[in-house]
Design a protein around this motif. Sequence first.
Motif, PDB file in Angstrom:
ATOM      1  N   LEU A   1       0.835  -1.207   0.000  1.00  0.00           N
ATOM      2  CA  LEU A   1       0.000   0.000   0.000  1.00  0.00           C
ATOM      3  C   LEU A   1       0.868   1.255   0.000  1.00  0.00           C
ATOM      4  CD1 LEU A   1      -2.914  -0.958   2.417  1.00  0.00           C
ATOM      5  CD2 LEU A   1      -2.948  -0.855  -0.070  1.00  0.00           C
ATOM      6  N   GLU A   2       1.966   1.225   0.741  1.00  0.00           N
ATOM      7  CA  GLU A   2       2.858   2.385   0.749  1.00  0.00           C
ATOM      8  C   GLU A   2       3.464   2.622  -0.628  1.00  0.00           C
ATOM      9  OE1 GLU A   2       5.432   1.619   4.094  1.00  0.00           O
ATOM     10  OE2 GLU A   2       3.984   2.553   5.466  1.00  0.00           O
ATOM     11  N   ARG A   3       3.826   1.553  -1.309  1.00  0.00           N
ATOM     12  CA  ARG A   3       4.375   1.705  -2.671  1.00  0.00           C
ATOM     13  C   ARG A   3       3.315   2.240  -3.629  1.00  0.00           C
ATOM     14  NH1 ARG A   3       7.203  -3.633  -4.341  1.00  0.00           N
ATOM     15  NH2 ARG A   3       7.498  -2.463  -6.261  1.00  0.00           N
ATOM     16  N   ALA A   4       2.084   1.758  -3.475  1.00  0.00           N
ATOM     17  CA  ALA A   4       0.989   2.254  -4.323  1.00  0.00           C
ATOM     18  C   ALA A   4       0.780   3.747  -4.095  1.00  0.00           C
ATOM     19  CB  ALA A   4      -0.298   1.477  -4.046  1.00  0.00           C
ATOM     20  N   VAL A   5       0.788   4.167  -2.830  1.00  0.00           N
ATOM     21  CA  VAL A   5       0.623   5.588  -2.509  1.00  0.00           C
ATOM     22  C   VAL A   5       1.793   6.393  -3.076  1.00  0.00           C
ATOM     23  CG1 VAL A   5       0.601   7.277  -0.620  1.00  0.00           C
ATOM     24  CG2 VAL A   5      -0.839   5.246  -0.483  1.00  0.00           C
ATOM     25  N   ASP A   6       2.998   5.865  -2.969  1.00  0.00           N
ATOM     26  CA  ASP A   6       4.164   6.565  -3.522  1.00  0.00           C
ATOM     27  C   ASP A   6       4.009   6.815  -5.022  1.00  0.00           C
ATOM     28  OD1 ASP A   6       5.423   6.672  -1.071  1.00  0.00           O
ATOM     29  OD2 ASP A   6       6.738   4.953  -1.467  1.00  0.00           O
ATOM     30  N   LEU A   7       3.436   5.837  -5.718  1.00  0.00           N
ATOM     31  CA  LEU A   7       3.282   5.966  -7.167  1.00  0.00           C
ATOM     32  C   LEU A   7       2.088   6.820  -7.574  1.00  0.00           C
ATOM     33  CD1 LEU A   7       4.143   2.312  -8.220  1.00  0.00           C
ATOM     34  CD2 LEU A   7       5.543   4.361  -8.584  1.00  0.00           C
ATOM     35  N   ARG A   8       1.050   6.834  -6.728  1.00  0.00           N
ATOM     36  CA  ARG A   8      -0.138   7.629  -7.038  1.00  0.00           C
ATOM     37  C   ARG A   8      -0.666   8.263  -5.742  1.00  0.00           C
ATOM     38  NH1 ARG A   8      -4.760   4.413  -9.386  1.00  0.00           N
ATOM     39  NH2 ARG A   8      -3.254   3.843 -10.953  1.00  0.00           N
ATOM     40  N   PRO A   9       0.030   9.294  -5.266  1.00  0.00           N
ATOM     41  CA  PRO A   9      -0.303   9.874  -3.967  1.00  0.00           C
ATOM     42  C   PRO A   9      -1.675  10.531  -3.877  1.00  0.00           C
ATOM     43  CG  PRO A   9       1.437  11.134  -5.032  1.00  0.00           C
ATOM     44  CD  PRO A   9       1.192   9.916  -5.867  1.00  0.00           C
ATOM     45  N   VAL A  10      -2.259  10.906  -4.983  1.00  0.00           N
ATOM     46  CA  VAL A  10      -3.567  11.574  -4.937  1.00  0.00           C
ATOM     47  C   VAL A  10      -4.738  10.592  -4.914  1.00  0.00           C
ATOM     48  CG1 VAL A  10      -2.721  13.679  -6.032  1.00  0.00           C
ATOM     49  CG2 VAL A  10      -3.671  11.852  -7.449  1.00  0.00           C
ATOM     50  N   ASP A  11      -4.461   9.302  -4.893  1.00  0.00           N
ATOM     51  CA  ASP A  11      -5.526   8.304  -4.892  1.00  0.00           C
ATOM     52  C   ASP A  11      -6.108   8.180  -3.487  1.00  0.00           C
ATOM     53  OD1 ASP A  11      -6.823   5.605  -4.668  1.00  0.00           O
ATOM     54  OD2 ASP A  11      -6.303   5.600  -6.801  1.00  0.00           O
TER      55      ASP A  11
ATOM     56  N   GLU B   1      -2.012  12.476   7.757  1.00  0.00           N
ATOM     57  CA  GLU B   1      -1.551  13.839   7.474  1.00  0.00           C
ATOM     58  C   GLU B   1      -1.032  13.954   6.046  1.00  0.00           C
ATOM     59  OE1 GLU B   1       1.329  14.922  10.453  1.00  0.00           O
ATOM     60  OE2 GLU B   1      -0.184  14.948  12.034  1.00  0.00           O
ATOM     61  N   GLN B   2      -0.237  12.985   5.640  1.00  0.00           N
ATOM     62  CA  GLN B   2       0.277  12.959   4.267  1.00  0.00           C
ATOM     63  C   GLN B   2      -0.867  12.908   3.274  1.00  0.00           C
ATOM     64  OE1 GLN B   2       2.809   9.558   3.779  1.00  0.00           O
ATOM     65  NE2 GLN B   2       4.607  10.820   3.419  1.00  0.00           N
ATOM     66  N   GLY B   3      -1.792  12.002   3.512  1.00  0.00           N
ATOM     67  CA  GLY B   3      -2.936  11.849   2.614  1.00  0.00           C
ATOM     68  C   GLY B   3      -3.739  13.129   2.493  1.00  0.00           C
ATOM     69  N   ILE B   4      -3.944  13.819   3.609  1.00  0.00           N
ATOM     70  CA  ILE B   4      -4.695  15.073   3.594  1.00  0.00           C
ATOM     71  C   ILE B   4      -3.999  16.099   2.704  1.00  0.00           C
ATOM     72  CG2 ILE B   4      -5.355  17.061   5.022  1.00  0.00           C
ATOM     73  CD1 ILE B   4      -5.934  14.918   7.272  1.00  0.00           C
ATOM     74  N   LEU B   5      -2.691  16.155   2.789  1.00  0.00           N
ATOM     75  CA  LEU B   5      -1.941  17.087   1.929  1.00  0.00           C
ATOM     76  C   LEU B   5      -2.117  16.740   0.451  1.00  0.00           C
ATOM     77  CD1 LEU B   5       1.388  17.452   3.939  1.00  0.00           C
ATOM     78  CD2 LEU B   5      -0.412  19.164   3.662  1.00  0.00           C
ATOM     79  N   TRP B   6      -2.109  15.440   0.152  1.00  0.00           N
ATOM     80  CA  TRP B   6      -2.181  15.007  -1.245  1.00  0.00           C
ATOM     81  C   TRP B   6      -3.571  15.105  -1.847  1.00  0.00           C
ATOM     82  CZ3 TRP B   6       1.132  10.332   0.385  1.00  0.00           C
ATOM     83  CH2 TRP B   6       2.489  10.668   0.318  1.00  0.00           C
ATOM     84  N   VAL B   7      -4.600  14.895  -1.058  1.00  0.00           N
ATOM     85  CA  VAL B   7      -5.963  14.891  -1.601  1.00  0.00           C
ATOM     86  C   VAL B   7      -6.746  16.121  -1.164  1.00  0.00           C
ATOM     87  CG1 VAL B   7      -6.012  12.362  -1.725  1.00  0.00           C
ATOM     88  CG2 VAL B   7      -6.983  13.518   0.267  1.00  0.00           C
ATOM     89  N   GLY B   8      -6.051  17.155  -0.784  1.00  0.00           N
ATOM     90  CA  GLY B   8      -6.657  18.356  -0.217  1.00  0.00           C
ATOM     91  C   GLY B   8      -7.762  18.990  -1.029  1.00  0.00           C
ATOM     92  N   SER B   9      -7.796  18.751  -2.312  1.00  0.00           N
ATOM     93  CA  SER B   9      -8.840  19.350  -3.151  1.00  0.00           C
ATOM     94  C   SER B   9     -10.140  18.547  -3.138  1.00  0.00           C
ATOM     95  CB  SER B   9      -8.335  19.493  -4.585  1.00  0.00           C
ATOM     96  OG  SER B   9      -8.103  18.207  -5.134  1.00  0.00           O
ATOM     97  N   LYS B  10     -10.166  17.467  -2.375  1.00  0.00           N
ATOM     98  CA  LYS B  10     -11.349  16.601  -2.312  1.00  0.00           C
ATOM     99  C   LYS B  10     -11.882  16.612  -0.877  1.00  0.00           C
ATOM    100  CE  LYS B  10      -9.278  13.816  -5.895  1.00  0.00           C
ATOM    101  NZ  LYS B  10      -8.510  12.628  -6.181  1.00  0.00           N
ATOM    102  N   PRO B  11     -12.851  17.491  -0.586  1.00  0.00           N
ATOM    103  CA  PRO B  11     -13.324  17.669   0.797  1.00  0.00           C
ATOM    104  C   PRO B  11     -13.787  16.388   1.491  1.00  0.00           C
ATOM    105  CG  PRO B  11     -14.277  19.337  -0.639  1.00  0.00           C
ATOM    106  CD  PRO B  11     -13.546  18.373  -1.518  1.00  0.00           C
ATOM    107  N   GLN B  12     -14.488  15.519   0.784  1.00  0.00           N
ATOM    108  CA  GLN B  12     -14.970  14.283   1.406  1.00  0.00           C
ATOM    109  C   GLN B  12     -13.796  13.390   1.814  1.00  0.00           C
ATOM    110  OE1 GLN B  12     -17.901  12.152  -0.825  1.00  0.00           O
ATOM    111  NE2 GLN B  12     -17.985  10.457   0.603  1.00  0.00           N
ATOM    112  N   ALA B  13     -12.781  13.323   0.968  1.00  0.00           N
ATOM    113  CA  ALA B  13     -11.592  12.521   1.283  1.00  0.00           C
ATOM    114  C   ALA B  13     -10.860  13.100   2.486  1.00  0.00           C
ATOM    115  CB  ALA B  13     -10.675  12.461   0.074  1.00  0.00           C
ATOM    116  N   VAL B  14     -10.758  14.419   2.528  1.00  0.00           N
ATOM    117  CA  VAL B  14     -10.091  15.068   3.666  1.00  0.00           C
ATOM    118  C   VAL B  14     -10.847  14.758   4.949  1.00  0.00           C
ATOM    119  CG1 VAL B  14      -9.506  17.296   4.699  1.00  0.00           C
ATOM    120  CG2 VAL B  14      -9.001  16.874   2.286  1.00  0.00           C
ATOM    121  N   ARG B  15     -12.173  14.842   4.916  1.00  0.00           N
ATOM    122  CA  ARG B  15     -12.993  14.515   6.090  1.00  0.00           C
ATOM    123  C   ARG B  15     -12.750  13.083   6.553  1.00  0.00           C
ATOM    124  NH1 ARG B  15     -16.800  17.505   3.965  1.00  0.00           N
ATOM    125  NH2 ARG B  15     -17.792  15.816   2.846  1.00  0.00           N
ATOM    126  N   GLN B  16     -12.744  12.175   5.596  1.00  0.00           N
ATOM    127  CA  GLN B  16     -12.543  10.765   5.922  1.00  0.00           C
ATOM    128  C   GLN B  16     -11.169  10.545   6.562  1.00  0.00           C
ATOM    129  OE1 GLN B  16     -13.055   8.197   2.536  1.00  0.00           O
ATOM    130  NE2 GLN B  16     -13.289   6.377   3.796  1.00  0.00           N
TER     131      GLN B  16
END
Length: 86
Positions: A25-35, A60-75
């Motif tokens: 999962l960490e490698r997947a996130v590294d390759l596509r952090p906005v997912d 925290e990392q995920g929030i930075l990467w998906v910041g333009s998606k409010p529902q994802a940030v909430r989750q």
Amino acid sequence: DPDALFVRGMVSAARGDHATGVAMLERAVDLRPVDVTFNVSRVELLLALGRREEAVLAAEQGILWVGSKPQAVRQLRDLQARARGR
């Protein structure tokens, strides 16, 4: 291929090989952090393993990467709060 890594990670975790699951999962996130799915799944798996500090940082990392998606940030914020015991 990040999708293949994600699937391998989820399958590994389901079979009890949590170390491989997290690594994939960490490698997947590294390759596509906005997912969103990759980020949320990584945090959920870390939480399930009791790795709370890592889960907080991953959220925290995920929030930075998906910041333009409010529902994802909430989750991710909800997961982060769980990791902090709130």
